[in-house]
Design a protein around this motif. Structure first.
Motif, PDB file in Angstrom:
ATOM      1  N   TRP A   1      -7.242  -7.656  -0.132  1.00  0.00           N
ATOM      2  CA  TRP A   1      -6.577  -7.616  -1.438  1.00  0.00           C
ATOM      3  C   TRP A   1      -5.998  -8.978  -1.805  1.00  0.00           C
ATOM      4  O   TRP A   1      -5.864  -9.307  -2.978  1.00  0.00           O
ATOM      5  CB  TRP A   1      -5.459  -6.573  -1.432  1.00  0.00           C
ATOM      6  CG  TRP A   1      -5.924  -5.157  -1.257  1.00  0.00           C
ATOM      7  CD1 TRP A   1      -7.199  -4.678  -1.419  1.00  0.00           C
ATOM      8  CD2 TRP A   1      -5.131  -4.042  -0.880  1.00  0.00           C
ATOM      9  NE1 TRP A   1      -7.235  -3.333  -1.159  1.00  0.00           N
ATOM     10  CE2 TRP A   1      -5.981  -2.909  -0.821  1.00  0.00           C
ATOM     11  CE3 TRP A   1      -3.782  -3.874  -0.578  1.00  0.00           C
ATOM     12  CZ2 TRP A   1      -5.518  -1.640  -0.487  1.00  0.00           C
ATOM     13  CZ3 TRP A   1      -3.313  -2.611  -0.238  1.00  0.00           C
ATOM     14  CH2 TRP A   1      -4.178  -1.508  -0.190  1.00  0.00           C
TER      15      TRP A   1
ATOM     16  N   ASN B   1       0.838  -1.193   0.000  1.00  0.00           N
ATOM     17  CA  ASN B   1       0.000   0.000   0.000  1.00  0.00           C
ATOM     18  C   ASN B   1       0.876   1.246   0.000  1.00  0.00           C
ATOM     19  O   ASN B   1       1.989   1.248   0.532  1.00  0.00           O
ATOM     20  CB  ASN B   1      -0.908   0.015   1.237  1.00  0.00           C
ATOM     21  CG  ASN B   1      -0.132  -0.116   2.533  1.00  0.00           C
ATOM     22  OD1 ASN B   1       0.515  -1.132   2.779  1.00  0.00           O
ATOM     23  ND2 ASN B   1      -0.184   0.914   3.369  1.00  0.00           N
TER      24      ASN B   1
ATOM     25  N   THR C   1      -1.916  -3.494   8.451  1.00  0.00           N
ATOM     26  CA  THR C   1      -2.692  -2.641   7.553  1.00  0.00           C
ATOM     27  C   THR C   1      -3.922  -3.406   7.104  1.00  0.00           C
ATOM     28  O   THR C   1      -3.842  -4.307   6.262  1.00  0.00           O
ATOM     29  CB  THR C   1      -1.845  -2.220   6.337  1.00  0.00           C
ATOM     30  OG1 THR C   1      -0.631  -1.634   6.794  1.00  0.00           O
ATOM     31  CG2 THR C   1      -2.604  -1.216   5.486  1.00  0.00           C
TER      32      THR C   1
ATOM     33  N   TYR D   1      -5.399  -7.273   3.726  1.00  0.00           N
ATOM     34  CA  TYR D   1      -5.911  -8.637   3.844  1.00  0.00           C
ATOM     35  C   TYR D   1      -6.905  -8.988   2.730  1.00  0.00           C
ATOM     36  O   TYR D   1      -6.727  -9.989   2.033  1.00  0.00           O
ATOM     37  CB  TYR D   1      -6.533  -8.847   5.223  1.00  0.00           C
ATOM     38  CG  TYR D   1      -5.529  -9.119   6.323  1.00  0.00           C
ATOM     39  CD1 TYR D   1      -5.393 -10.394   6.860  1.00  0.00           C
ATOM     40  CD2 TYR D   1      -4.716  -8.113   6.832  1.00  0.00           C
ATOM     41  CE1 TYR D   1      -4.488 -10.658   7.872  1.00  0.00           C
ATOM     42  CE2 TYR D   1      -3.802  -8.364   7.849  1.00  0.00           C
ATOM     43  CZ  TYR D   1      -3.690  -9.642   8.365  1.00  0.00           C
ATOM     44  OH  TYR D   1      -2.779  -9.907   9.354  1.00  0.00           O
TER      45      TYR D   1
ATOM     46  N   PRO E   1      -6.599  -3.018   5.121  1.00  0.00           N
ATOM     47  CA  PRO E   1      -7.056  -3.223   3.740  1.00  0.00           C
ATOM     48  C   PRO E   1      -6.247  -4.249   2.960  1.00  0.00           C
ATOM     49  O   PRO E   1      -6.731  -4.779   1.953  1.00  0.00           O
ATOM     50  CB  PRO E   1      -6.899  -1.825   3.111  1.00  0.00           C
ATOM     51  CG  PRO E   1      -6.928  -0.874   4.256  1.00  0.00           C
ATOM     52  CD  PRO E   1      -6.260  -1.607   5.382  1.00  0.00           C
TER      53      PRO E   1
END
Length: 364
Positions: free
Chosen positions: A121, A52, A115, A119, A117
């Protein structure tokens, strides 16, 4: 004792110039930093794994393989390999390949990642972070240790008669650290396997990490790997140095005040009081780092974060010069003088594990 640096690979605007490096510039800067770390006599270069923005090191083995081809001695590691969102089969194969390319100069640090988000993805649920980490690591160990694996778990399709390739160099898997800032379950799995435990104590007060490290030490002894004080511990740290401490504070303050990583929270003075961050002279860095062993016990690896918050490459290389020339030689001498003879001075390496295996086969 091993000394080195780790990078989180952030792409951050330099608050003093308004200049933001491109992703290409940042990636190339990281490889330059790694090579210079070897030149100044450091033992370890480690990179994080992020998927990210504003971070760029999404493929640690690619970067470390590139660095391996341009270095000779330095140990190449990760400061996070995401055991939760990476497939254990891919981890087993990627790091075995890196072992071969780097002639064994490789270890890695498992981490869950924080983070949320990331996971989904990769098709994972952060609420299953701990059980994912435990199951995936159990499978990874089997993939490295067993020639043929039959396996079935909850979070991955089964394996039948599977052989990970290439096999670990000389039949010896890379040494594994488990990094954690809050999870006793991770300290437990590190202790169970006799792996290293890395407490990246750069944000929270030392009392929190004392509790985690002591838990790991007790469980390491419980599982029969050695006495508690022989457990393999690594620590993080952050430093910014100039010959004169006032110059260091003046120069670093705008980077601290504007860096996303610090969250615009406590002041620079409060943060240096509460955490391992040291902004000052080489002597101050030495004094504060030596105190770590008083809190956490004798340990084997110290990594410093030095290239974040938008600091220009020239400044980071100057920091490495100070670290290699004025700080690390003193720390090596002082830590060696205080370390009991029965406590390991370094974590296991490929060479030391190979020598131990050969010695045991002779005496068997």
């Amino acid at each position: 004792m091993q000394f080195g640096i780790f990078t989180v690979g952030d792409v951050t605007t330099d608050p003093t110039t308004g200049t933001t490096p491109t992703e290409h510039e940042r990636i190339k800067a990281m490889t330059t930093i790694a090579k210079h770390a070897e030149e100044v006599g450091l033992d370890v270069f480690a990179t994080g794994e992020h998927h990210n923005k504003p971070f760029v090191p999404s493929s640690p083995t690619t970067m470390l393989g590139y660095i391996a081809a341009q270095t000779e001695k330095i140990t190449l590691s990760t400061s996070t390999t995401l055991i939760t969102t990476n497939d254990p089969v891919k981890i087993a194969e990627d790091y075995a390949m890196l072992q071969h390319l780097a002639e064994g100069r490789v270890d890695l640090m498992m981490g869950r990642g924080n983070t949320a988000p990331v996971y989904p993805w990769f098709g994972k649920d952060i609420r299953a972070g701990i059980p994912l980490a435990l199951e995936n690591y159990q499978l990874l160990r089997r993939l490295w240790d067993e020639e043929v694996v039959n396996w079935q778990g909850e979070y991955r399709t089964p394996l039948q008669g599977f052989t990970s390739t290439p096999r670990p160099l000389d039949g010896i898997a890379p040494f594994v650290w488990h990094g954690s800032i809050r999870s006793p379950e991770i300290a437990e799995i590190a202790a169970y396997h006799g792996d290293g435990f890395f407490a990246n104590n750069i944000f929270w007060p030392k009392e929190h990490y004392i509790e985690l490290i002591n838990l790991y030490r007790r469980r390491y002894e419980h599982y029969g790997h050695g006495s508690a004080d022989q457990a393999i511990v690594g620590l993080g740290g952050q430093v910014f140095m100039r010959k004169n401490s006032q110059d260091a504070v003046k120069e670093f303050r705008p980077y601290f005040d504007n860096a996303p990583v610090y969250g615009h929270g406590p002041s620079l003075e409060e943060f240096t009081e509460q955490t391992p961050l040291t902004v000052g002279s080489p002597e101050q860095v030495i004094e504060k780092t030596l105190a770590f062993a008083d809190f956490f016990g004798d340990y084997q690896r110290q990594l410093f974060l030095m290239d974040h918050a938008g600091l220009p490459l020239k400044t980071v290389l100057e920091q490495l010069d100070l670290l290699g020339e004025e700080v690390v030689p003193v720390l090596r001498r002082e830590f060696a003088a205080r370390r009991p003879a029965h406590v390991p001075d370094n974590p296991p390496t490929h060479a030391s594990m190979k020598a131990a295996r050969e010695a045991s086969s002779v005496t068997a």
